[in-house]
Design a protein around this motif. Structure first.
Motif, PDB file in Angstrom:
ATOM      1  N   SER A 102      -6.883  33.709  18.188  1.00 13.92           N
ATOM      2  CA  SER A 102      -5.686  34.261  18.828  1.00 13.92           C
ATOM      3  C   SER A 102      -4.925  35.219  17.919  1.00 13.92           C
ATOM      4  O   SER A 102      -4.174  36.076  18.398  1.00 13.92           O
ATOM      5  N   GLY A 103      -5.128  35.100  16.613  1.00 12.36           N
ATOM      6  CA  GLY A 103      -4.343  35.890  15.674  1.00 12.36           C
ATOM      7  C   GLY A 103      -4.651  37.375  15.702  1.00 12.36           C
ATOM      8  O   GLY A 103      -3.845  38.185  15.238  1.00 12.36           O
ATOM      9  N   ARG A 104      -5.807  37.756  16.259  1.00  9.39           N
ATOM     10  CA  ARG A 104      -6.168  39.171  16.297  1.00  9.39           C
ATOM     11  C   ARG A 104      -5.614  39.891  17.525  1.00  9.39           C
ATOM     12  O   ARG A 104      -5.716  41.114  17.613  1.00  9.39           O
ATOM     13  N   ILE A 105      -5.019  39.150  18.455  1.00  7.50           N
ATOM     14  CA  ILE A 105      -4.607  39.758  19.729  1.00  7.50           C
ATOM     15  C   ILE A 105      -3.208  40.341  19.583  1.00  7.50           C
ATOM     16  O   ILE A 105      -2.217  39.615  19.406  1.00  7.50           O
ATOM     17  N   ALA A 106      -3.111  41.673  19.696  1.00  7.99           N
ATOM     18  CA  ALA A 106      -1.818  42.344  19.555  1.00  7.99           C
ATOM     19  C   ALA A 106      -1.022  42.332  20.845  1.00  7.99           C
ATOM     20  O   ALA A 106       0.215  42.317  20.815  1.00  7.99           O
ATOM     21  N   ALA A 107      -1.693  42.360  21.989  1.00 10.49           N
ATOM     22  CA  ALA A 107      -1.016  42.389  23.294  1.00 10.49           C
ATOM     23  C   ALA A 107      -2.076  42.273  24.375  1.00 10.49           C
ATOM     24  O   ALA A 107      -3.277  42.409  24.130  1.00 10.49           O
ATOM     25  N   LEU A 108      -1.623  42.033  25.595  1.00 11.30           N
ATOM     26  CA  LEU A 108      -2.531  42.006  26.744  1.00 11.30           C
ATOM     27  C   LEU A 108      -1.833  42.608  27.945  1.00 11.30           C
ATOM     28  O   LEU A 108      -0.606  42.670  28.009  1.00 11.30           O
ATOM     29  N   ALA A 109      -2.641  43.078  28.898  1.00  7.69           N
ATOM     30  CA  ALA A 109      -2.121  43.638  30.146  1.00  7.69           C
ATOM     31  C   ALA A 109      -3.078  43.286  31.272  1.00  7.69           C
ATOM     32  O   ALA A 109      -4.242  42.938  31.044  1.00  7.69           O
ATOM     33  N   ILE A 110      -2.582  43.397  32.503  1.00  4.41           N
ATOM     34  CA  ILE A 110      -3.304  42.912  33.681  1.00  4.41           C
ATOM     35  C   ILE A 110      -3.705  44.061  34.584  1.00  4.41           C
ATOM     36  O   ILE A 110      -2.906  44.951  34.878  1.00  4.41           O
ATOM     37  N   SER A 111      -4.955  44.011  35.030  1.00  2.00           N
ATOM     38  CA  SER A 111      -5.442  44.798  36.156  1.00  2.00           C
ATOM     39  C   SER A 111      -5.773  43.801  37.261  1.00  2.00           C
ATOM     40  O   SER A 111      -6.422  42.793  36.991  1.00  2.00           O
ATOM     41  N   ASN A 112      -5.335  44.078  38.483  1.00  2.00           N
ATOM     42  CA  ASN A 112      -5.475  43.058  39.521  1.00  2.00           C
ATOM     43  C   ASN A 112      -5.960  43.632  40.850  1.00  2.00           C
ATOM     44  O   ASN A 112      -5.764  44.804  41.145  1.00  2.00           O
ATOM     45  N   GLN A 113      -6.609  42.754  41.630  1.00  2.00           N
ATOM     46  CA  GLN A 113      -6.962  43.136  42.991  1.00  2.00           C
ATOM     47  C   GLN A 113      -5.681  43.490  43.743  1.00  2.00           C
ATOM     48  O   GLN A 113      -4.690  42.775  43.703  1.00  2.00           O
ATOM     49  N   ARG A 114      -5.714  44.605  44.434  1.00  2.00           N
ATOM     50  CA  ARG A 114      -4.508  45.117  45.081  1.00  2.00           C
ATOM     51  C   ARG A 114      -4.345  44.543  46.494  1.00  2.00           C
ATOM     52  O   ARG A 114      -5.288  44.031  47.077  1.00  2.00           O
ATOM     53  N   GLU A 115      -3.125  44.648  47.004  1.00  2.00           N
ATOM     54  CA  GLU A 115      -2.786  44.238  48.371  1.00  2.00           C
ATOM     55  C   GLU A 115      -3.072  42.762  48.629  1.00  2.00           C
ATOM     56  O   GLU A 115      -3.283  42.347  49.766  1.00  2.00           O
ATOM     57  N   THR A 116      -3.090  41.942  47.584  1.00  2.00           N
ATOM     58  CA  THR A 116      -3.294  40.500  47.692  1.00  2.00           C
ATOM     59  C   THR A 116      -2.052  39.808  47.161  1.00  2.00           C
ATOM     60  O   THR A 116      -1.578  40.124  46.075  1.00  2.00           O
ATOM     61  N   PHE A 117      -1.500  38.860  47.918  1.00  2.00           N
ATOM     62  CA  PHE A 117      -0.224  38.261  47.534  1.00  2.00           C
ATOM     63  C   PHE A 117      -0.122  36.851  48.093  1.00  2.00           C
ATOM     64  O   PHE A 117      -0.957  36.412  48.894  1.00  2.00           O
ATOM     65  N   SER A 118       0.931  36.163  47.687  1.00  2.00           N
ATOM     66  CA  SER A 118       1.238  34.866  48.280  1.00  2.00           C
ATOM     67  C   SER A 118       2.740  34.614  48.208  1.00  2.00           C
ATOM     68  O   SER A 118       3.508  35.440  47.697  1.00  2.00           O
ATOM     69  N   ALA A 119       3.130  33.455  48.727  1.00  2.00           N
ATOM     70  CA  ALA A 119       4.532  33.028  48.752  1.00  2.00           C
ATOM     71  C   ALA A 119       4.687  31.843  47.804  1.00  2.00           C
ATOM     72  O   ALA A 119       3.854  30.922  47.807  1.00  2.00           O
ATOM     73  N   PHE A 120       5.759  31.859  47.009  1.00  2.00           N
ATOM     74  CA  PHE A 120       5.922  30.867  45.949  1.00  2.00           C
ATOM     75  C   PHE A 120       7.323  30.276  45.945  1.00  2.00           C
ATOM     76  O   PHE A 120       8.293  30.913  46.388  1.00  2.00           O
ATOM     77  N   SER A 121       7.425  29.073  45.391  1.00  2.00           N
ATOM     78  CA  SER A 121       8.727  28.525  45.023  1.00  2.00           C
ATOM     79  C   SER A 121       9.160  29.187  43.722  1.00  2.00           C
ATOM     80  O   SER A 121       8.374  29.874  43.074  1.00  2.00           O
ATOM     81  N   GLU A 122      10.388  28.982  43.329  1.00  2.00           N
ATOM     82  CA  GLU A 122      10.899  29.651  42.130  1.00  2.00           C
ATOM     83  C   GLU A 122      10.131  29.261  40.876  1.00  2.00           C
ATOM     84  O   GLU A 122       9.984  30.066  39.953  1.00  2.00           O
ATOM     85  N   ASP A 123       9.587  28.043  40.847  1.00  2.00           N
ATOM     86  CA  ASP A 123       8.853  27.612  39.654  1.00  2.00           C
ATOM     87  C   ASP A 123       7.400  28.083  39.644  1.00  2.00           C
ATOM     88  O   ASP A 123       6.645  27.761  38.727  1.00  2.00           O
ATOM     89  N   GLY A 124       6.979  28.836  40.672  1.00  2.00           N
ATOM     90  CA  GLY A 124       5.630  29.385  40.696  1.00  2.00           C
ATOM     91  C   GLY A 124       4.628  28.584  41.489  1.00  2.00           C
ATOM     92  O   GLY A 124       3.436  28.900  41.482  1.00  2.00           O
TER      93      GLY A 124
END
Length: 509
Positions: free
Chosen positions: A69-91
Motif C-alpha cells: 500500500s505504501g507505493r500508492i500515491a492516489a486512486l481514481a474511478i472509471s465506472n459504468q455509466r447510467e447505472t445507479f441506485s437508491a441509498f440510505s445516508e449510511d450507504g
C-alpha cells in the motif's frame, strides 16, 4: 517508501478491474473480480450495489497484495455509466441498482419529453431523449415505487457510491454525473430545473468535483477492506467512456477515439459546449472541455451474433475462424457487391434515437458469399461512424483530424482500414489495452501532483500508436458515394419498420 504508483479503478458492467500504473503509463499490477447481473423480467437489468463495492475492494486487495500500500500515491474511478441506485445516508442500498441496459422507463421518457420539453432537456443536459440516462428511471421510481422513492436519502451512480465507500463522503465527478441526465452542462451543477420537475432535492445527490480534483481520503474502514493505507487520496475520475477517451490520448481539439467493443462508441474532444441529435455531449475527463459522443449499439456484439447465428461459428471457441472471414471479406470490393447492413440489432442511438429500430441486411442474391455479408457488416458500422463524424464537425465547428482505435475490434486490420477510408481520416491503433483504467489513473496522477494538468499527465502516460491506417484517396471517393446511399436507407424504412414491429407485437397496423 516512494509513492510511485497510481490506481485506475475500472468498474464495468461485468467486473471491477483495478490496475496500478507508474508515471510513464506502464501497468505494474492488477486485480479483478466479477459482478453479477440480474434480468428479473424483460427489459429489467439490475445489480446488487454491494457487489460494486465488494468487487472493488477485492480488486484493490489484488494490487496491494502484490505491491503493498505504501507505493500508492492516489486512486481514481472509471465506472459504468447510467447505472445507479437508491441509498440510505449510511450507504445501505434500499433497492437493487438499475443498470444502463435497463429499458423499463420508456414511457417516462416520452411523457417527460412532452411535459418538460425534449429540446429543453437536451439543451440543459446534452442528452437527447433516450432511455439510457438515470433521470427517467428515477421518474419511474417516483411513479412505481413511491415508498422507496420517499425513503431514499441519496441517489448515486457507481462513482458516487464507490467514493462514499472509500471516503465516507457523498461526492462524485462531473464526468460521471453528466450521463445521469441531471447535470447542467454549462454550469457544472445539478440542474435545478430538471430536479424540480422530477421532485428531487439537490441534497439527495452527491456533491460535485471536476476530474482530477481531490474528493477525500481512504478511511480506516475502507483501508481494512482494500489493503490501502488510510489517508490515500481519492481523486475524481469519470464515466468509462470519457476515461477511455483520455486513456487513448484524446485531450485536445481535433482528436477523437473510437472504441470497437461490444458497442462502437466514438468521441471527439472540443472546448465549447454544443449539442445535436447526431451526438451526446459529455464532460471530458480533462481540465476542461467536452466529448461529443456517438454510439452504434452493436459492434463486436454484431460480429459475434453473425458468426454464431448465420455462419454456425462459436465466437468464443473458434476465434481463428474470424481470420478466414476477414480474408474472405478483404477480397470483396467496396460496397460488398451490393450488400448493405444497417446495424440496428439493438435499436439506434445516434442519430435517430429510436429504441424500436431494427437491423437490416439488404442486397442479398444467390451469388452472395459470407465474406460479402461480413464486409457489409464492418462497412455498415463504419459508415454510421463516418456520417456522424461529419455532422459533429459541422455542428461544433471543430474538424476531427484522426481517430485513435481501442477495444477488441481494433485488432482487425481490415476494419481499421475500412474506417479510415469511409471517414477520410487516419485511424491509429492505440497501444492502450485498458484505456478506461488508464484514463482514471491519469486523473489520479494529476490529483497526486505528479503533473500540473490532466493534459500533461496524458502526454506523459500514453504511448505512440502501434500502427496508423491512412485513408486511400480512391477508396475515400468510393465510400463517399456509398455513404450518400446509406444515409437514405433508414429514413425510407421507418414506416416499414414500424409496421413490422406492430405486427410482431400483435398490434393491428
Amino acid at each position: 517508501m516512494t509513492k510511485d504508483l497510481v490506481i485506475g479503478i475500472d468498474s464495468s458492467t461485468s467486473a471491477t478491474k483495478a490496475i496500478a500504473w507508474d508515471r510513464s503509463g506502464r501497468a505494474v499490477a492488477e486485480g479483478r473480480k466479477a459482478i453479477g447481473l440480474a434480468n428479473p423480467q424483460p427489459g429489467y437489468f439490475e445489480q446488487n450495489p454491494d457487489e460494486w463495492w465488494d468487487s472493488t475492494a477485492a480488486a484493490l486487495r489484488g494490487i496491494t497484495e502484490q505491491v503493498g500500500s505504501g507505493r500508492i500515491a492516489a486512486l481514481a474511478i472509471s465506472n459504468q455509466r447510467e447505472t445507479f441506485s437508491a441509498f440510505s445516508e449510511d450507504g445501505t442500498a434500499i433497492r437493487p441498482g438499475m443498470t444502463w441496459l435497463d429499458e423499463r422507463a420508456r414511457p417516462q421518457v416520452v411523457r417527460f419529453g412532452k411535459s418538460f420539453g425534449a429540446e429543453r432537456v437536451h439543451a440543459i443536459s446534452g442528452k437527447p431523449l433516450d432511455v439510457l440516462p438515470c433521470l427517467y428511471r428515477i421518474i419511474w421510481m417516483a411513479e412505481q415505487e413511491p415508498d422507496i422513492f420517499a425513503r431514499t436519502a441519496r441517489f448515486a451512480e457507481v462513482h458516487g457510491y464507490l467514493t462514499h465507500c472509500l471516503t465516507g463522503q457523498w461526492r462524485t465527478s462531473t464526468a460521471s454525473a453528466d450521463p445521469t441526465g441531471l447535470l447542467d452542462m454549462t454550469r457544472n451543477t445539478w440542474s435545478v430545473e430538471i430536479l424540480d420537475a422530477v421532485g428531487i432535492a439537490a441534497e439527495k445527490l452527491p456533491s460535485l468535483e471536476r476530474p482530477g480534483m481531490r474528493m477525500g481520503e481512504v478511511t480506516p474502514t475502507a483501508a481494512a477492506f482494500t489493503g490501502l493505507s488510510a489517508g490515500t487520496p481519492v481523486i475524481s475520475g469519470g464515466g468509462d467512456g470519457q476515461c477511455a477517451s483520455t486513456g487513448a490520448g484524446v485531450t485536445s481539439p481535433g482528436s477523437a477515439y473510437i472504441n470497437l467493443g461490444t458497442a462502437v462508441v466514438s468521441g471527439s474532444y472540443g472546448l465549447n459546449y454544443a449539442y445535436d441529435r447526431a451526438f451526446r455531449t459529455e464532460k471530458a475527463v480533462c481540465d476542461d472541455g467536452y466529448i461529443y459522443e456517438q454510439c452504434v449499439r452493436t459492434g463486436t456484439f454484431l460480429v459475434d451474433w453473425m458468426a454464431r447465428e448465420m455462419f454456425g461459428i462459436d465466437p468464443a471457441a473458434q476465434r481463428s475462424t474470424f481470420k478466414a472471414l476477414e480474408a474472405e471479406a478483404a477480397t470483396c470490393p467496396i460496397g460488398a457487391g451490393g450488400v448493405v447492413v444497417l446495424p440496428y440489432w439493438l435499436g439506434c442511438m445516434t442519430p435517430y434515437w429510436d429504441p424500436y429500430a431494427r437491423g437490416v441486411i439488404a442486397g442479398l442474391s444467390g451469388s452472395t458469399r459470407r465474406g460479402a455479408i461480413y464486409r457489409a457488416l464492418l462497412e455498415g458500422i463504419a459508415l454510421e461512424v463516418a456520417a456522424q463524424a461529419e455532422k459533429i464537425a459541422a455542428v461544433t465547428g471543430g474538424e476531427i483530424g484522426q481517430f485513435s482505435a481501442i477495444g477488441g475490434g481494433s485488432d482487425s486490420d481490415l476494419w481499421l482500414q475500412i474506417l479510415a477510408d469511409a471517414s477520410g481520416r487516419p485511424v491509429s491503433r492505440s497501444t492502450a489495452r485498458e484505456a478506461s483504467s488508464l484514463g482514471a489513473a491519469i486523473a489520479a496522477a494529476k490529483g497526486a501532483g505528479w503533473y500540473g494538468t490532466i493534459a500533461e499527465a496524458t502526454a506523459a502516460m500514453t504511448r505512440p500508436p502501434a500502427r496508423i491506417f491512412q485513408p486511400v484517396p480512391a477508396n475515400v471517393a468510393r465510400y463517399a458515394e456509398l455513404r450518400a446511399i446509406h444515409a437514405d436507407l433508414w429514413p425510407k424504412m421507418l414506416d416499414w419498420n414500424a409496421r413490422l414491429a406492430a405486427f410482431a407485437e400483435g398490434t393491428p397496423s
